[in-house]
Write a protein that holds these residues in place. Structure first.
Motif, PDB file in Angstrom:
ATOM      1  N   MET A   1       0.830  -1.202   0.000  1.00 47.89           N
ATOM      2  CA  MET A   1       0.000   0.000   0.000  1.00 47.89           C
ATOM      3  C   MET A   1       0.867   1.255   0.000  1.00 47.89           C
ATOM      4  SD  MET A   1      -1.413   2.681   1.928  1.00 47.89           S
ATOM      5  CE  MET A   1      -1.310   2.278   3.659  1.00 47.89           C
ATOM      6  N   GLU A   2       0.480   2.225  -0.818  1.00 45.46           N
ATOM      7  CA  GLU A   2       1.128   3.531  -0.850  1.00 45.46           C
ATOM      8  C   GLU A   2       0.049   4.597  -0.675  1.00 45.46           C
ATOM      9  OE1 GLU A   2       3.333   4.099  -4.409  1.00 45.46           O
ATOM     10  OE2 GLU A   2       4.275   2.116  -4.347  1.00 45.46           O
ATOM     11  N   ALA A   3       0.281   5.515   0.271  1.00 42.91           N
ATOM     12  CA  ALA A   3      -0.698   6.574   0.515  1.00 42.91           C
ATOM     13  C   ALA A   3      -0.337   7.827  -0.265  1.00 42.91           C
ATOM     14  CB  ALA A   3      -0.759   6.897   2.002  1.00 42.91           C
ATOM     15  N   VAL A   4      -1.362   8.463  -0.810  1.00 38.40           N
ATOM     16  CA  VAL A   4      -1.205   9.760  -1.464  1.00 38.40           C
ATOM     17  C   VAL A   4      -2.023  10.743  -0.630  1.00 38.40           C
ATOM     18  CG1 VAL A   4      -1.471  11.103  -3.572  1.00 38.40           C
ATOM     19  CG2 VAL A   4      -1.043   8.624  -3.703  1.00 38.40           C
ATOM     20  N   LEU A   5      -1.322  11.501   0.236  1.00 39.16           N
ATOM     21  CA  LEU A   5      -2.006  12.299   1.251  1.00 39.16           C
ATOM     22  C   LEU A   5      -3.055  13.221   0.638  1.00 39.16           C
ATOM     23  CD1 LEU A   5      -1.939  12.870   4.331  1.00 39.16           C
ATOM     24  CD2 LEU A   5      -0.620  14.904   3.762  1.00 39.16           C
ATOM     25  N   GLY A   6      -4.229  13.148   1.201  1.00 36.89           N
ATOM     26  CA  GLY A   6      -5.303  14.023   0.771  1.00 36.89           C
ATOM     27  C   GLY A   6      -5.985  13.575  -0.506  1.00 36.89           C
ATOM     28  N   LYS A   7      -5.484  12.510  -1.124  1.00 41.85           N
ATOM     29  CA  LYS A   7      -6.056  12.085  -2.398  1.00 41.85           C
ATOM     30  C   LYS A   7      -6.521  10.643  -2.384  1.00 41.85           C
ATOM     31  CE  LYS A   7      -3.260  15.375  -5.055  1.00 41.85           C
ATOM     32  NZ  LYS A   7      -2.281  15.548  -6.158  1.00 41.85           N
ATOM     33  N   GLY A   8      -5.771   9.734  -1.736  1.00 47.01           N
ATOM     34  CA  GLY A   8      -6.174   8.343  -1.713  1.00 47.01           C
ATOM     35  C   GLY A   8      -5.006   7.410  -1.511  1.00 47.01           C
ATOM     36  N   ILE A   9      -5.191   6.149  -1.948  1.00 43.97           N
ATOM     37  CA  ILE A   9      -4.148   5.144  -1.776  1.00 43.97           C
ATOM     38  C   ILE A   9      -4.037   4.266  -3.017  1.00 43.97           C
ATOM     39  CG2 ILE A   9      -4.417   5.030   0.737  1.00 43.97           C
ATOM     40  CD1 ILE A   9      -5.975   2.438   0.373  1.00 43.97           C
ATOM     41  N   LYS A  10      -2.886   3.583  -3.103  1.00 46.91           N
ATOM     42  CA  LYS A  10      -2.654   2.591  -4.146  1.00 46.91           C
ATOM     43  C   LYS A  10      -2.173   1.324  -3.444  1.00 46.91           C
ATOM     44  CE  LYS A  10       0.543   1.362  -7.872  1.00 46.91           C
ATOM     45  NZ  LYS A  10       1.761   1.763  -8.625  1.00 46.91           N
ATOM     46  N   ALA A  11      -2.661   0.146  -3.914  1.00 47.19           N
ATOM     47  CA  ALA A  11      -2.235  -1.122  -3.319  1.00 47.19           C
ATOM     48  C   ALA A  11      -2.311  -2.212  -4.387  1.00 47.19           C
ATOM     49  CB  ALA A  11      -3.113  -1.481  -2.125  1.00 47.19           C
ATOM     50  N   ALA A  12      -1.658  -3.320  -4.104  1.00 44.96           N
ATOM     51  CA  ALA A  12      -1.682  -4.472  -5.015  1.00 44.96           C
ATOM     52  C   ALA A  12      -2.637  -5.512  -4.454  1.00 44.96           C
ATOM     53  CB  ALA A  12      -0.285  -5.067  -5.150  1.00 44.96           C
ATOM     54  N   LEU A  13      -3.453  -6.074  -5.327  1.00 44.69           N
ATOM     55  CA  LEU A  13      -4.402  -7.129  -4.954  1.00 44.69           C
ATOM     56  C   LEU A  13      -4.258  -8.241  -5.986  1.00 44.69           C
ATOM     57  CD1 LEU A  13      -6.643  -7.715  -2.853  1.00 44.69           C
ATOM     58  CD2 LEU A  13      -8.284  -6.892  -4.538  1.00 44.69           C
TER      59      LEU A  13
END
Length: 680
Positions: free
Chosen positions: A433-445
């Motif tokens: 998971m990688e957070a993009v502050l104020g915008k959202g997140i990215k993760a692998a599934l």
């Protein structure tokens, strides 16, 4: 209450339209009432007085017990019932004034001279009991300032060179940089210069969802003009940092911080009196000296009337007893006590007579949103697949799996409600998971890259932007007050979810009941944005919604509403509501959800955290106000009848005492009717 309750602490009130009546600390009955039993000494003395009267009166009916025994009990009752009355009378005279305290004390002495010890002791008992309970309620409210000042930490970690030093917040100066550790309170107003985190601003702004903070671009601001910066760069003293370290450049010294202004705003509205108490104060200013002059003149009536001095003195003492406004003195306290007791049985805490009276005069109420009209926490409200081959359950599993990796408050709300909707179904495991502050997140599934965030995330992410139709769906949800999150799997936009601080289940019904009680105008004041405010207003029946307000602006809105309507109540649950509560005619706090400050500052607390109790409280207040008015008519009417009758000699001390105590009983029993109030 005031919730407070005619019970506000020291400080001088600044008059504004709709303010509670000003009354400088130290006026009237604001004396020290402590003693051998601590701050409740007056109340205990009063109860001892009543017990001694009862014992003495009971012993007088037992054969074989000398009358002297009962007399000893009555004399002792005089001491306990008259101690604080005599003390206040002396202090009043020392200031060059007269009050009912003095008249009651002299009347009790006159009754004793005439041998009416029971009547005199009863006068002192009833009068001292009313005073004791009034002062007991007043003492409760003086904690509001202390509760406010405890919000901010006492020290801060100030950067000095390459290290940090712990210093008192009073030592901070504009331009200093402080370090705020995760999950701790922020010590000063300022601008984030390093680090990113989510900050819980509810204690100051009332916002239901923590606000993401990020560093202000270097050189983009002057420390004197930080108020013009975007909220994502600014922080307030007393708010709570999230899970990351922040460095903050101080923009305001401790004495000028937002929190300090809250303290000042609350302090400005701390000293008021009950409307009826103000009336009796004005009345006694003229009545007491007039009665004393009349009694002195009557003592010398034998000089102009053919009678003995003893006859003139007896008549003068009869007038003094008849003129003692005992029924007047307890007409308001007895009704207030009954009303407060009845409210308490229903789960409503009313802090004294002023809010009980004023609540029944209201035609307008201002409400905070978060925790008052709404539940006070975000809930998962929308699950909307945007692809035909993706079901709600599949979308929810993907979202919950990804958001489980985040510790953001919104993510936690999504995971909590999502798992509840999915029951015990297995969830896929997300990672990286990688957070993009104020915008959202990215993760692998699995082999898929999952993106979850607001529109700003996808506008800057890559060339695969959402279609106009998807943007329209998101914008529509945002206009309805939802916080939205688009979900993208690889290059495909597969769904949207939304969270929202939802209205309380009873809010709409409670507001409808308030309209039936005669409340013409109901407005919402909130720190959340205008779209959210209007969405909640539409769902609850609020007549007007005002969003994006700081505490000072809430005070201005309450003042403006008071100018329009005369009297206004403020209902809230947060620290940010305290100044507006203090400035309103009646401050009302939501109980279980309310902060300590709101509860201390408010005049009325809905202890069960039930908004539905507010219509009941207003109905009870209106009934209490009618009973108080009836009691005033009875008490003043009896005095107006008895004084001429005793002057003319038609009524002697015996009938005067019977009529006097009879009016007192009428007033008490009339007040007790409030205990049976059932509402509409």
């Amino acid at each position: 209450m005031k919730w407070n309750s005619s019970h506000k602490a020291a400080g001088q009130h600044v008059h504004q339209p709709g303010d509670k009546h000003a009354h400088a600390a130290g006026d009237g009955h604001n004396h020290t009432h402590g003693g051998i039993f601590g701050k409740n000494t007056e109340l205990i003395f009063s109860l001892i007085c009543g017990g001694l009267i009862g014992i003495g009166f009971g012993l007088s009916f037992i054969d074989g017990i000398p009358p002297l025994v009962s007399m000893i009990f009555y004399i002792t009752a005089y001491f306990f019932g008259g101690y604080f009355t005599a003390k206040e009378a002396a202090q009043t005279i020392a200031r060059g004034g007269f009050e009912i305290d003095f008249l009651m004390f002299v009347a009790a002495i006159g009754a004793a001279i005439l041998g009416s010890w029971v009547e005199g002791a009863l006068l002192l008992f009833l009068f001292s009991l009313g005073h004791a309970l009034e002062h007991f309620a007043m003492e409760k409210a003086r904690k509001s300032i202390a509760a406010l000042t405890e919000l901010a930490p006492k020290t801060a970690l100030r950067k000095d060179g390459n290290g940090t030093n712990e210093v008192p917040i009073e030592a901070l100066r504009k331009g200093d940089v402080i370090v705020v550790r995760p999950n701790t309170k922020i010590a000063a107003d300022g601008v984030v210069v390093k680090g990113s985190s989510s900050v819980n601003q509810a204690p100051i702004t009332g916002e239901s969802i923590p606000v993401d903070k990020e560093p202000a671009p270097e050189g983009s601001f002057k420390i004197e003009e930080t108020g013009k910066l975007d909220d994502k760069y600014r922080v307030f003293a007393g708010t709570i940092n999230g899970n990351d370290l922040l460095e903050i450049q101080v923009s305001k010294e401790a004495s000028d911080s937002t929190l300090s202004r809250l303290v000042q705003l609350v302090n400005e509205a701390q000293t008021q009196k009950s409307p009826t108490q103000q009336f009796t104060d004005r009345f006694e200013r003229f009545f007491v000296p007039a009665v004393l002059i009349l009694v002195v003149l009557l003592c010398f009536a034998f000089l102009v009337v053919d009678e003995t001095f003893s006859t003139s003195f007896y008549r003068a003492m009869s007038v003094l007893v008849a003129a003692s406004p005992c029924a007047l003195a307890i007409s308001t306290p007895s009704a207030v006590l009954s009303g407060v007791a009845r409210a308490a049985r229903a789960g409503v805490l009313i802090k004294g007579g002023r809010p009980l009276e004023d609540l029944g005069s209201l035609t307008a109420i201002a409400f905070d949103k978060t925790g008052t009209l709404t539940e006070g926490k975000p809930k998962l409200t929308k699950i909307m697949p945007l692809k035909t081959d993706v079901t709600e359950v599949q979308l929810l599993k993907i979202v919950v799996a990804v958001e489980t990796l985040s510790d953001h408050p919104i993510a936690k709300a999504i995971v909590r409600d999502g798992k509840e909707k999915l029951g015990g179904e297995d969830l896929p495991a997300a990672h990286d998971m990688e957070a993009v502050l104020g915008k959202g997140i990215k993760a692998a599934l699995g082999n898929d890259a999952i993106f979850a965030g607001n529109l700003a995330l996808f506008e800057s992410l890559d060339e695969s932007k959402p279609s106009a139709e998807i943007v329209a769906v998101v914008r529509k949800a945002e206009q309805e007050g939802h916080t939205t999150m688009l979900i993208r799997r690889n290059q495909e936009y597969i769904g949207m979810i939304a969270v929202m601080d939802t209205p309380r289940a009873e809010a709409k019904g409670a507001l409808e009941a308030l309209q039936r009680e005669g409340i013409r105008k109901m407005i919402m004041l909130t720190g959340d944005n205008q779209a959210v405010a209007e969405a909640i207003a539409a769902q609850t029946g609020i007549t007007e919604a005002r969003g994006g307000l700081l505490p000072e602006q809430k005070v201005e809105a309450v003042t403006q509403l008071a100018q329009q309507e005369g009297k206004v109540a403020m209902v809230g649950d947060g620290v940010n509501d305290a100044p507006a509560m203090a400035r309103s005619t009646v401050g009302i706090a939501m109980g279980a959800a309310g902060s300590d400050v709101a509860l201390e500052t408010a005049d009325i607390a809905l202890m069960g955290d039930k908004l539905s109790l507010l219509p009941f409280a207003i109905g009870l207040s209106r009934h209490a106000k009618k009973i108080i008015q009836q009691n005033l008519i009875v008490s003043l009417g009896m005095v107006a009848i008895l004084i001429p009758l005793t002057i003319l000699g038609i009524a002697t001390i015996g009938p005067a005492v019977v009529a006097h105590e009879g009016s007192t009983l009428i007033v008490v029993f009339n007040a007790l009717r409030l205990l049976a109030y059932q509402g509409k």
